[in-house]
Structures are given as C-alpha cells and as structure tokens.
Design a protein around this motif. Structure first.
Motif, PDB file in Angstrom:
ATOM      1  N   LYS A 165      10.923  -1.633   7.706  1.00  0.00           N
ATOM      2  CA  LYS A 165      10.990  -2.760   8.624  1.00  0.00           C
ATOM      3  C   LYS A 165      11.685  -3.897   7.768  1.00  0.00           C
ATOM      4  N   GLU A 166      11.213  -4.141   6.409  1.00  0.00           N
ATOM      5  CA  GLU A 166      11.886  -5.450   5.773  1.00  0.00           C
ATOM      6  C   GLU A 166      13.370  -4.864   5.518  1.00  0.00           C
ATOM      7  N   TYR A 167      13.496  -3.329   5.270  1.00  0.00           N
ATOM      8  CA  TYR A 167      14.917  -3.000   4.832  1.00  0.00           C
ATOM      9  C   TYR A 167      15.957  -3.305   6.168  1.00  0.00           C
ATOM     10  N   GLU A 168      15.567  -3.021   7.255  1.00  0.00           N
ATOM     11  CA  GLU A 168      16.073  -3.357   8.583  1.00  0.00           C
ATOM     12  C   GLU A 168      16.352  -4.602   8.888  1.00  0.00           C
ATOM     13  N   ASP A 169      15.426  -5.752   8.439  1.00  0.00           N
ATOM     14  CA  ASP A 169      15.480  -7.128   9.052  1.00  0.00           C
ATOM     15  C   ASP A 169      15.358  -7.831   7.454  1.00  0.00           C
ATOM     16  N   GLU A 170      16.405  -8.313   7.036  1.00  0.00           N
ATOM     17  CA  GLU A 170      16.436  -9.063   5.715  1.00  0.00           C
ATOM     18  C   GLU A 170      15.578 -10.260   5.880  1.00  0.00           C
ATOM     19  N   SER A 171      15.250 -10.918   7.018  1.00  0.00           N
ATOM     20  CA  SER A 171      14.461 -12.105   7.153  1.00  0.00           C
ATOM     21  C   SER A 171      13.165 -11.547   6.459  1.00  0.00           C
ATOM     22  N   THR A 223      16.421 -13.635 -24.247  1.00  0.00           N
ATOM     23  CA  THR A 223      16.870 -12.303 -23.596  1.00  0.00           C
ATOM     24  C   THR A 223      15.740 -11.872 -22.627  1.00  0.00           C
ATOM     25  N   VAL A 224      16.387 -11.580 -21.405  1.00  0.00           N
ATOM     26  CA  VAL A 224      15.460 -11.243 -20.401  1.00  0.00           C
ATOM     27  C   VAL A 224      15.726  -9.990 -19.706  1.00  0.00           C
ATOM     28  N   PHE A 225      14.784  -8.934 -19.810  1.00  0.00           N
ATOM     29  CA  PHE A 225      15.023  -7.602 -19.149  1.00  0.00           C
ATOM     30  C   PHE A 225      14.358  -7.815 -17.873  1.00  0.00           C
ATOM     31  N   ILE A 226      15.092  -7.300 -16.735  1.00  0.00           N
ATOM     32  CA  ILE A 226      14.317  -7.457 -15.326  1.00  0.00           C
ATOM     33  C   ILE A 226      14.297  -5.790 -14.889  1.00  0.00           C
ATOM     34  N   GLY A 227      13.203  -5.614 -14.519  1.00  0.00           N
ATOM     35  CA  GLY A 227      13.086  -3.938 -14.061  1.00  0.00           C
ATOM     36  C   GLY A 227      12.646  -4.058 -12.701  1.00  0.00           C
ATOM     37  N   TYR A 228      12.912  -2.892 -12.077  1.00  0.00           N
ATOM     38  CA  TYR A 228      12.505  -2.725 -10.565  1.00  0.00           C
ATOM     39  C   TYR A 228      12.820  -1.261 -10.085  1.00  0.00           C
ATOM     40  N   PRO A 229      12.294  -0.880  -9.123  1.00  0.00           N
ATOM     41  CA  PRO A 229      12.683   0.537  -8.514  1.00  0.00           C
ATOM     42  C   PRO A 229      13.804   0.195  -7.469  1.00  0.00           C
ATOM     43  N   ILE A 230      14.802   1.260  -7.316  1.00  0.00           N
ATOM     44  CA  ILE A 230      15.690   1.265  -6.365  1.00  0.00           C
ATOM     45  C   ILE A 230      15.310   1.468  -5.032  1.00  0.00           C
ATOM     46  N   TRP A 231      15.415   0.531  -4.002  1.00  0.00           N
ATOM     47  CA  TRP A 231      15.386   0.549  -2.755  1.00  0.00           C
ATOM     48  C   TRP A 231      16.580   0.611  -1.816  1.00  0.00           C
ATOM     49  N   TRP A 232      16.820   1.794  -1.203  1.00  0.00           N
ATOM     50  CA  TRP A 232      18.032   1.689  -0.422  1.00  0.00           C
ATOM     51  C   TRP A 232      19.228   1.161  -1.117  1.00  0.00           C
ATOM     52  N   GLY A 233      19.333   1.714  -2.259  1.00  0.00           N
ATOM     53  CA  GLY A 233      20.450   1.321  -3.211  1.00  0.00           C
ATOM     54  C   GLY A 233      20.784  -0.265  -3.929  1.00  0.00           C
ATOM     55  N   ILE A 234      19.394  -0.707  -3.728  1.00  0.00           N
ATOM     56  CA  ILE A 234      19.708  -2.294  -4.045  1.00  0.00           C
ATOM     57  C   ILE A 234      18.141  -2.448  -4.662  1.00  0.00           C
ATOM     58  N   ALA A 235      18.078  -3.467  -5.401  1.00  0.00           N
ATOM     59  CA  ALA A 235      16.656  -4.032  -6.350  1.00  0.00           C
ATOM     60  C   ALA A 235      15.651  -3.875  -5.249  1.00  0.00           C
ATOM     61  N   THR A 274       0.737  -1.072   0.115  1.00  0.00           N
ATOM     62  CA  THR A 274      -0.060  -0.124  -0.089  1.00  0.00           C
ATOM     63  C   THR A 274       0.920   1.145   0.051  1.00  0.00           C
ATOM     64  N   ASP A 275       0.292   2.397  -0.192  1.00  0.00           N
ATOM     65  CA  ASP A 275       1.158   3.578  -0.192  1.00  0.00           C
ATOM     66  C   ASP A 275       1.741   3.793   1.182  1.00  0.00           C
ATOM     67  N   GLU A 276       1.004   3.330   2.374  1.00  0.00           N
ATOM     68  CA  GLU A 276       1.769   3.378   3.643  1.00  0.00           C
ATOM     69  C   GLU A 276       2.797   2.322   3.787  1.00  0.00           C
ATOM     70  N   ASP A 277       2.642   1.409   3.295  1.00  0.00           N
ATOM     71  CA  ASP A 277       3.848   0.208   3.220  1.00  0.00           C
ATOM     72  C   ASP A 277       4.893   0.958   2.718  1.00  0.00           C
ATOM     73  N   LEU A 278       4.901   1.715   1.669  1.00  0.00           N
ATOM     74  CA  LEU A 278       6.107   2.297   0.796  1.00  0.00           C
ATOM     75  C   LEU A 278       6.621   3.394   1.177  1.00  0.00           C
ATOM     76  N   ASP A 279       5.881   4.079   2.359  1.00  0.00           N
ATOM     77  CA  ASP A 279       6.612   5.147   2.957  1.00  0.00           C
ATOM     78  C   ASP A 279       7.862   5.042   3.751  1.00  0.00           C
ATOM     79  N   TRP A 280       8.885   5.167   2.952  1.00  0.00           N
ATOM     80  CA  TRP A 280      10.302   4.885   3.537  1.00  0.00           C
ATOM     81  C   TRP A 280      10.713   5.873   4.710  1.00  0.00           C
ATOM     82  N   THR A 281      10.093   6.971   4.917  1.00  0.00           N
ATOM     83  CA  THR A 281      10.376   7.984   5.775  1.00  0.00           C
ATOM     84  C   THR A 281       9.704   7.549   7.235  1.00  0.00           C
ATOM     85  N   ASP A 282       8.746   6.513   7.088  1.00  0.00           N
ATOM     86  CA  ASP A 282       8.074   5.973   8.513  1.00  0.00           C
ATOM     87  C   ASP A 282       8.788   4.918   8.832  1.00  0.00           C
TER      88      ASP A 282
END
Length: 222
Positions: A116-122, A141-153, A101-109
């Motif tokens: 939480k997922e960033y801080e806990d890899e599990s 040929t396979v293209f793989i696209g993603y947004p960058i989260w904290w410097g990684i895919a 959700t939009d709230e889930d994606l609020d990285w400033t929260d």
C-alpha cells in the motif's frame, strides 16, 4: 722533642688528606645527584609529551564515523555491524514508531502495508522513534544502509535523510537485497538530502559474507 714534632706533622698531614678526600667525595656525589635529577626530569618530560601525543591522536580518531541503518529482516543490520567494526564507527538503528510485522513486509500481498505504501507515496512518511543523533556534528563520514524495496531505498530511511543536514559530511550508502541492485537509490537519497558529499553505494546480497563487506570497506581508503 724532634720526635714529637715529627709525629705532630704526620698527624696534621693525615688529617689534611682525609679532609681533601671527603670534600672530593662530597663534590662528586653532588654532581652525580644533579645529573640523576636532570635525567629524571628529562625522562618525565618525554613521558608527558608522549602521553599528550597519544591523547591527541585518540581524540582525533574517536567518533568520526557513523553507521546509520534500517533493517527489516536483519540482513542490513548484519552488514552494518561489520562496517562499524571495520571502521571503528558508531551504530545507529532507524526504528519506525510503528514497527513492520512479517505480514506488513509481505510484498506479494496486495493488501500488505509495504504494498500500500509503495502504491501510495503519501503513505511513505514513516515516523521514527528518533530521527536525530547526539553529537551529529562530530561525524565526518556517515554510512547509510537499507534494504531495497521496489528498486529504491526502504522509505523509513527517507525520514532520517530529510531531517538532517549533511553539510561537510561524506555519505556512503549501502543496501541489501535478494536480487535487485542499488538502482538509483543512492542518487535519490542524495537529491532528497540536498547536502553532503554522497559517494557511490554498494549492494550486498542477503546473508552477505563478512569478508566481502570488509573488502569493500578497505577499498574505500577511509
């Protein structure tokens, strides 16, 4: 008497000439029909060969490129659509079983899901609606696209990469972000996959111009 004999000879001569002319016309007609038939057969064979060549070419160029992507806010999806259009490739969207959700994606929260997922890899083991693709072996040929989260895919992509064998495939990553570059995202995915010929990726800004994406695809010389 002589007159009758003369008339008879004239009539016989005329009949002979008529018969000879008829035979010549029949022979010419037969040869003409034979030539016409041979030309028609030759044209038919050429048309058949041309059709077979076209079918063969279409078969070789169908479905050899796949564009896989995860898009959180639509930016990566837009780029993926342009790539698919430019390459004639197929699209496959990675969808988390539990959508963000939009709230889930609020990285400033500090209490948001992504934080939480960033801080806990599990917590990054994101289940997907589908992680396998029909006719996967047919794609070269396979293209793989993603947004960058904290410097990684974005980690929903990890699930897909770990679930598939990229042996014999050229893999080209692409990413979107407001400011961050590709970083090591492509290398980390390649390491995670363990198979495939992974290429250097490309990062596009949020709301990337279609022409920029098309220019990049053209530079790949696929």
């Amino acid at each position: 008497m002589k007159l009758k004999k003369l008339l008879s000879m004239i009539l016989i001569g005329a009949a002979t000439v008529s018969l000879l002319a008829g035979c010549g016309s029949s022979t010419d007609s037969g040869e003409g029909n034979k030539q016409q038939t041979e030309q028609q057969d030759e044209t038919s064979d050429k048309t058949k060969d041309s059709s077979e060549d076209t079918d063969s070419t279409q078969g070789e160029n169908t479905g050899n490129t796949l564009v896989v992507y995860y898009s959180a806010t639509g930016n990566t999806e837009s780029v993926a659509n342009v790539i698919a259009s430019a390459t004639g490739g197929d699209l496959f969207e990675l969808e988390p079983a539990e959508p963000y959700t939009d709230e889930d994606l609020d990285w400033t929260d500090d209490n948001s899901r992504v934080t939480k997922e960033y801080e806990d890899e599990s917590l990054r083991d994101v289940e997907l609606v589908s992680e396998t693709i029909e006719n996967w072996e047919s794609y070269d040929t396979v293209f793989i696209g993603y947004p960058i989260w904290w410097g990684i895919a974005a980690w929903p992509v990890d699930t897909f990469v770990e679930a598939n064998d990229f042996t014999g495939k050229t893999v080209i990553p692409f990413a979107t972000s407001a400011s961050s570059g590709m970083g090591d995202s492509g290398d980390l995915l390649a390491e995670m996959a363990g198979t495939g010929n992974w290429q250097e990726g490309e990062r596009f800004r949020s709301g990337a111009d279609e022409s920029d994406v098309e220019e990049w695809v053209e530079s790949l010389n696929l």
